[in-house]
Design a protein around this motif. Structure first.
Motif, PDB file in Angstrom:
ATOM      1  N   ARG A  82     -55.792  -4.207  17.103  1.00 56.33           N
ATOM      2  CA  ARG A  82     -56.349  -5.434  16.816  1.00 56.33           C
ATOM      3  C   ARG A  82     -55.010  -6.275  16.457  1.00 56.33           C
ATOM      4  O   ARG A  82     -54.185  -5.890  16.244  1.00 56.33           O
ATOM      5  CB  ARG A  82     -57.045  -5.279  15.356  1.00 56.33           C
ATOM      6  CG  ARG A  82     -58.426  -4.557  15.482  1.00 56.33           C
ATOM      7  CD  ARG A  82     -59.494  -5.284  16.126  1.00 56.33           C
ATOM      8  NE  ARG A  82     -60.829  -4.591  16.364  1.00 56.33           N
ATOM      9  CZ  ARG A  82     -61.106  -3.992  17.414  1.00 56.33           C
ATOM     10  NH1 ARG A  82     -60.399  -4.071  18.540  1.00 56.33           N
ATOM     11  NH2 ARG A  82     -62.388  -3.388  17.202  1.00 56.33           N
ATOM     12  N   HIS A  83     -55.134  -7.703  16.824  1.00 63.03           N
ATOM     13  CA  HIS A  83     -54.032  -8.346  16.491  1.00 63.03           C
ATOM     14  C   HIS A  83     -53.478  -8.365  14.795  1.00 63.03           C
ATOM     15  O   HIS A  83     -54.455  -8.396  14.120  1.00 63.03           O
ATOM     16  CB  HIS A  83     -54.446 -10.002  16.953  1.00 63.03           C
ATOM     17  CG  HIS A  83     -53.378 -10.932  16.989  1.00 63.03           C
ATOM     18  ND1 HIS A  83     -52.958 -11.415  15.696  1.00 63.03           N
ATOM     19  CD2 HIS A  83     -52.774 -11.318  17.959  1.00 63.03           C
ATOM     20  CE1 HIS A  83     -51.813 -12.280  16.224  1.00 63.03           C
ATOM     21  NE2 HIS A  83     -51.713 -12.218  17.610  1.00 63.03           N
ATOM     22  N   ASP A  86     -55.746 -10.509  12.847  1.00 58.50           N
ATOM     23  CA  ASP A  86     -57.201 -10.613  12.749  1.00 58.50           C
ATOM     24  C   ASP A  86     -57.521 -10.129  11.478  1.00 58.50           C
ATOM     25  O   ASP A  86     -58.164  -9.013  11.631  1.00 58.50           O
ATOM     26  CB  ASP A  86     -57.231  -9.726  14.130  1.00 58.50           C
ATOM     27  CG  ASP A  86     -58.972  -9.852  14.305  1.00 58.50           C
ATOM     28  OD1 ASP A  86     -59.883 -10.407  13.904  1.00 58.50           O
ATOM     29  OD2 ASP A  86     -59.194  -9.099  15.377  1.00 58.50           O
ATOM     30  N   GLU A 226     -55.715  -4.964  21.789  1.00 63.22           N
ATOM     31  CA  GLU A 226     -54.171  -5.202  21.416  1.00 63.22           C
ATOM     32  C   GLU A 226     -53.083  -4.517  21.973  1.00 63.22           C
ATOM     33  O   GLU A 226     -52.263  -5.125  22.108  1.00 63.22           O
ATOM     34  CB  GLU A 226     -54.313  -5.283  19.826  1.00 63.22           C
ATOM     35  CG  GLU A 226     -53.144  -5.980  19.385  1.00 63.22           C
ATOM     36  CD  GLU A 226     -52.680  -7.363  19.949  1.00 63.22           C
ATOM     37  OE1 GLU A 226     -51.462  -7.983  19.564  1.00 63.22           O
ATOM     38  OE2 GLU A 226     -53.483  -8.142  20.217  1.00 63.22           O
ATOM     39  N   GLN A 230     -50.637  -6.869  23.810  1.00 66.40           N
ATOM     40  CA  GLN A 230     -49.453  -7.017  23.297  1.00 66.40           C
ATOM     41  C   GLN A 230     -48.258  -6.485  24.069  1.00 66.40           C
ATOM     42  O   GLN A 230     -47.140  -7.257  24.272  1.00 66.40           O
ATOM     43  CB  GLN A 230     -49.482  -6.397  21.737  1.00 66.40           C
ATOM     44  CG  GLN A 230     -47.905  -6.742  21.352  1.00 66.40           C
ATOM     45  CD  GLN A 230     -47.968  -5.891  19.704  1.00 66.40           C
ATOM     46  OE1 GLN A 230     -46.780  -5.548  19.277  1.00 66.40           O
ATOM     47  NE2 GLN A 230     -49.128  -5.961  19.297  1.00 66.40           N
TER      48      GLN A 230
END
Length: 283
Positions: A82-83, A86, A226, A230
């Motif tokens: 996940r970011h 987030d 992510e 990323q």
């Protein structure tokens, strides 16, 4: 050889023999619960959030010259896929120092800091402190992504290219969404609709898996989250692909135990690593 460079955070297995610019990362299979983790959820429910045994399925990719990287901590504590922003501001006891970016996953309780497990079971009976969440980011999430970035950059600098396979597992049957109640494919390859890697990487992985008789789809169940978002940078020579594997291939989901077929799946995934290493040699 297993090298636990940061106990409880990440472990790494380096290539056996000549190294290929290929890195397999396993970000959501850890089960080493940090001592400061305080949850009201039952362990059986927490375990349902873990992509169990994925690290074992990919354990032999080092024989093909690939590097194996594993997040030791559970994604119920903080989710590497996940970011970093987030986060649900309503879950915090205080104000985060920068603007948060909660996604639909956060609304469902499964953002960077999951608030539910096993679908609907609450993880906490109150809000989380800013210091708690900052600790999870600084001492778990960021070191893991930092090591992955370091490995990819080093491989690219040495070989001119780096191939990154982010390894996950999915329930055999979808519980919700447009495919609810239907059995998923054996493998779903996610490149965020063609943005995180060159098509050659997807084609090599798909062809190798299909050659063993597996049903392989692309961006059908999960487009990639992510880890590939990323780190994937095709223009810069880093190609990232998410591999979602159907849990029914290697484990009994109800009993949470390994199936005898796990060894065969491991051999097939080692063959994938060999094929990707050969692709790197042609790049």
């Amino acid at each position: 050889m297993l090298t636990e460079l940061r106990p409880g955070v990440f472990a790494r297995r380096d290539p056996e023999g000549a190294a290929a610019p290929v890195i397999f990362d396993i970000p959501r299979s850890g089960a080493e619960y940090p001592r400061d983790f305080r949850s009201i959820a039952a362990l059986t429910d927490l375990q349902r959030s873990i992509s169990m045994y994925v690290e074992e399925c990919y354990a032999d990719v080092t024989r093909a010259g690939a590097t194996w990287l594993y997040a030791c901590f559970p994604n119920a504590y903080i989710d590497p896929n996940r970011h970093a922003l987030d986060i649900d501001p309503a879950a915090l006891d205080g104000e985060w120092p920068e603007a948060l970016k909660p996604s639909p996953k956060t609304s469902a309780g499964i953002g960077l800091i999951p608030m539910v497990c096993a679908g609907t079971r609450p993880l906490y009976d109150g809000k989380l402190s800013i210091a708690d969440v900052r600790n999870r980011l600084d001492n778990y999430y960021l070191p893991y992504h930092g090591e992955l970035a370091r490995l990819l950059q080093a491989a690219r600098q040495k070989s001119g290219v780096a191939y990154h396979l982010s390894c996950h597992s999915m329930p055999a049957v979808a519980a919700s969404g447009p495919d609810a109640g239907q059995r998923r494919s054996d493998f779903d390859l996610g490149d965020r609709n063609g943005t995180t890697c060159a098509p050659e990487l997807v084609e090599v992985v798909e062809k190798t898996l299909a050659g063993f008789g597996y049903k392989v789809t692309r961006n059908a169940h999960f487009i990639g989250a992510e880890c590939v978002r990323q780190h994937g940078n095709p223009a810069g020579g880093i190609h990232s692909l998410q591999i979602e594997m159907n849990r029914g291939l290697y484990m009994d989901e109800a009993a949470r135990t390994r199936r005898p077929e796990l060894g065969q799946v491991r051999d097939h995934l080692t063959a994938v690593a060999t094929a990707v290493a050969a692709l790197a040699g042609r790049a």
